[in-house]
Design an enzyme around this catalytic site. Structure first.
Site, PDB file in Angstrom:
ATOM      1  N   ALA B 237     -21.304  38.145 -40.061  1.00  9.18           N
ATOM      2  CA  ALA B 237     -20.663  38.510 -41.336  1.00  9.18           C
ATOM      3  C   ALA B 237     -21.839  39.427 -42.128  1.00  9.18           C
ATOM      4  O   ALA B 237     -23.157  39.362 -41.563  1.00  9.18           O
ATOM      5  CB  ALA B 237     -20.382  37.262 -42.189  1.00  9.18           C
ATOM      6  N   HIS B 238     -21.558  39.962 -43.228  1.00  9.88           N
ATOM      7  CA  HIS B 238     -22.496  40.710 -44.222  1.00  9.88           C
ATOM      8  C   HIS B 238     -23.654  40.198 -44.422  1.00  9.88           C
ATOM      9  O   HIS B 238     -23.784  38.882 -44.797  1.00  9.88           O
ATOM     10  CB  HIS B 238     -21.657  41.218 -45.458  1.00  9.88           C
ATOM     11  CG  HIS B 238     -21.307  40.403 -46.357  1.00  9.88           C
ATOM     12  ND1 HIS B 238     -20.380  40.757 -47.342  1.00  9.88           N
ATOM     13  CD2 HIS B 238     -21.012  39.004 -46.218  1.00  9.88           C
ATOM     14  CE1 HIS B 238     -20.076  39.683 -47.978  1.00  9.88           C
ATOM     15  NE2 HIS B 238     -20.415  38.661 -47.372  1.00  9.88           N
TER      16      HIS B 238
END
Lengths: 353, 353, 353
Positions: B237-238
């Protein structure tokens, strides 16, 4: 497309209940149902819908035949009969053979008769595509691959060089067959690659879901036997072997070199360790954690099911202090003169990470 | 391709056992083995295959050298030596440089020397592709991306605008690098998008598996350090940061802003919470649920392994009534005059969903 | 792009603290911060960064306004205000309308005004693409699909024939919408296909992540309501219905025919059984195993969190001998004359595999 109940009965060996001349132009669910279409009843839970459905006919099992209030077809296996009828109305797989002008097909690729090759498809050198196969838009058929008769790559399927498919293999968009197995060895400066020189061999009548990945073998091949069904987003690691007619639901992952028997049914999001063996006719419930071989036929499961978060947190705390609870029980046993049972803290938990 | 045992020994610093003139034209597994090829023995479990293999030579460790019945090579790390030998026979990465006629390459993209750009590849404006890189069929190299030397995008790899790769980065088909991070904020009428203005920065010697996704950062970048190995169907994820030489098996997911140290090994289908820190040299067993930071080196696991479904259901029921069992033990303790231990039902379970 | 603090305050209804003339040219994180840019403080954990940040301004909530040492904007919801400001600096979605020369667009497709169709996109017969939509590189828009206004298929999105999108739907690379549902029935010679004749209907303002798959319905449609947010690598099986404004994190899988209510928040890697119902406003923690319907609003979780492997193995062993522990407690109770509680080993665990 329009069939009378009588025609459907004759075609599939079913029995008509009611008016054999009723015309059926499609399928529907029972609730609310659609006039002019046929539904089916397989799950007794939905029996009450029979009376209210707007469907023009219903396929039912013999034991539910008495509950039919309108027209219908009586079948030994109503879901199977429904699937046969529904296939008459499925136009999604019909195609005109031909090669789209934008496809990039190697001059020495062997393309069988009646094949469709869609827009922006790539077929590389030495590939052999069996008759009546459908290679959908943007698919990649690598060099030296072999596809049997009547295969269907729906769209954007990737077949790495050397992959082999039997007949009637169906693959959904985004699936990657023959990606590099995760073979790495620690060298003096970090991970180095272990070449993955095997391929993937897929039997006939196999279906593979969207965005599923099947890695090629390290030395020998990864093998998917005839009749296997794989759902979406599944991972099959290098050198796995999946036995005939085994069905695996979405998001299940199988680590390297594991062998799975025939006719297994494996639920969704199951994690299966590498280098183990699952026997024939093994049924694994969804989200199970399979850490060891399961040679024997049977139903298996694991995991703690959902609970309100407050209860879940208490449960986790209780499980964590189980050791203390055992100590307390032992102390009580000694106090009252009962002999405490021996404990075996060395229970073997297999998990290769 | 054909090498004598003596040539292989010299090239990789190994010791010949038996006839140095034997010719080796490939690699094989030991069982059954293939004449004219070389296998290896790393796992002592398979020692018995040494006597029966049809392989013309076997790479063994020093301690197994005495068990060799035929020709072989003796190595300090036989699996590592095997990987080196196998690489000689791996033709899968050789290519002729050139740009395929159907590739769509922006006029201002900078393409290094010796680069291959395959059919239906898209290279957008301002992209820079380092020398000797291979951009396989149907890959997308977004505007302003930077690829170092000798990268390999196997096929159908997506590099979003602005993504940076170091040297020798290898990416399998279907991987998506730089997709939008899952940043949403509830507004008056529903979810609104939080712009994801960062990118993804990937070091050198990184490998990324098929259909893996790495989201770009919200403000700063998502960072994958040198030497990282990521298997298939992984989600990063980011704003995660993955440390050097960490290897992660398939289907593991890491939520946003989590930092993972160097040289970790993380098993398959592990779920890791967001906003936590995993230290260096942490080893996490497959399918673990990582709800909190693990700063200390060590081996970690969680989950209840597979059992027959009947036993599993009983276990779940017993776990659910653990609170009652604790009450019963306390009642007995009080009855016999033992002081019950205090309980702490507020054990902290971290899980941010 | 450059805005004064005063302009930003006016545009978004915020209050200036300090110098309204300060110019802001972008956004940044607070630590270390970037001069000329604006950051935000939403999590009180990071309050100490306010004093040291190099950001030229910070968006804070009313309660933190007193801690501002430099310039700032005061907002009721600082994260929401930040998202609004950040959107001013997000150029990633700007595009010039037009159809790329390499796109393959059917003559009878209806393309609205201001639409972009990128390189190597395929738009098939009868598709309707609403005004101001962006169809990114290598996407596939099947025959008879309908896209509303201002949709964005980032790149390599697959929309199967017949799929419907509302307005402003955004889909990340590699997502597959409308793949064949996993409908199989055992016939005399193995699995046979149950036709999947439904489609997928997606509302407005929906976002779908990279490599997520949504299968089409068997008879009726799979339905994703307005405002739903789906992260990467999610699986939505056939005939699921997801309610308005529900957000689902990466790697969660939902088996067939399950209905999920409105405004739910579902964590990552959750596994949800088929044929169950989740109510409105249900919050499910990451990695939970949802085996049964959850009609009531609330927070739910399951699973055993991470522990050192040695402790984990002991815990598993203790859980496995819980039956024996219960027997020992019963024996003690009887021995001391306390009545043992009845056990209910038939606790119902739902899991359809």
């Amino acid at each position: 497309m329009n069939y009378s109940l009588g025609e459907l009965a004759q075609r599939f060996g079913l029995e008509v209940a009611g008016d054999a001349a009723v015309h059926i132009g499609g399928v529907c669910t029972l609730s609310p149902g659609v006039s002019g279409r046929i539904g089916f009843l397989a799950n007794p839970r939905y029996k009450s819908t029979l009376a209210q459905t707007q469907a023009s006919a219903v396929i039912v099992g013999r034991k539910d035949a008495g509950s039919l209030t309108g027209n219908g077809l009586i079948a030994r296996d109503p879901y199977y009969a429904f699937a046969q009828v529904a296939r008459l109305f499925d136009a999604s797989k019909r195609f005109e053979p031909g090669v789209h002008a934008t496809a990039v097909v190697a001059a020495d690729a062997q393309i069988g008769e009646g094949v469709y090759i869609g827009p922006l498809v790539i077929v590389e050198s030495g590939a052999r595509v069996g008759a009546h196969s459908y290679i959908g838009a943007s698919s990649f058929v690598g060099s030296g691959t072999t596809l049997g008769t009547a295969c269907r790559l729906e769209a954007r399927v990737h077949l790495n060089a050397g992959v082999t498919l039997g007949d009637r293999v169906q693959i959904q968009p985004g699936a990657v067959i023959g990606s590099r197995g995760f073979g790495n060895v620690m060298g003096p400066k970090g991970w180095e690659e272990v070449p993955q020189l095997g391929s993937v061999v897929i039997g006939s009548d196999v279906e593979i879901g969207a965005n599923t990945t099947i890695d090629r073998g390290a030395i020998d091949d990864t093998v998917i036997a005839n009749g296997v069904r794989l759902d979406n987003l599944i991972m099959i690691a290098h050198n796995c072997r999946i036995g005939e007619h085994t069905a695996i639901a979405a998001m299940t992952g199988i680590a390297g070199s594991t062998r799975i028997g025939a006719r297994c049914m494996i639920g969704g999001a199951v994690g299966i360790n590498g280098h183990i063996e699952i026997g024939d006719d093994v049924f694994i419930l969804g989200r199970a954690m399979v850490t060891q071989s399961l040679p024997d036929k049977g139903v298996y499961g694991s995991g703690l099911p959902i609970a309100p978060a407050k209860d879940w947190r208490k449960t986790v705390a209780r499980v964590r202090r189980l050791g203390k609870l055992e100590d307390r029980v032992r102390a009580v046993e000694q106090h009252v003169g009962l002999k405490g049972q021996e404990q075996d803290d060395d229970d073997d938990v297999h998990n290769n990470g």
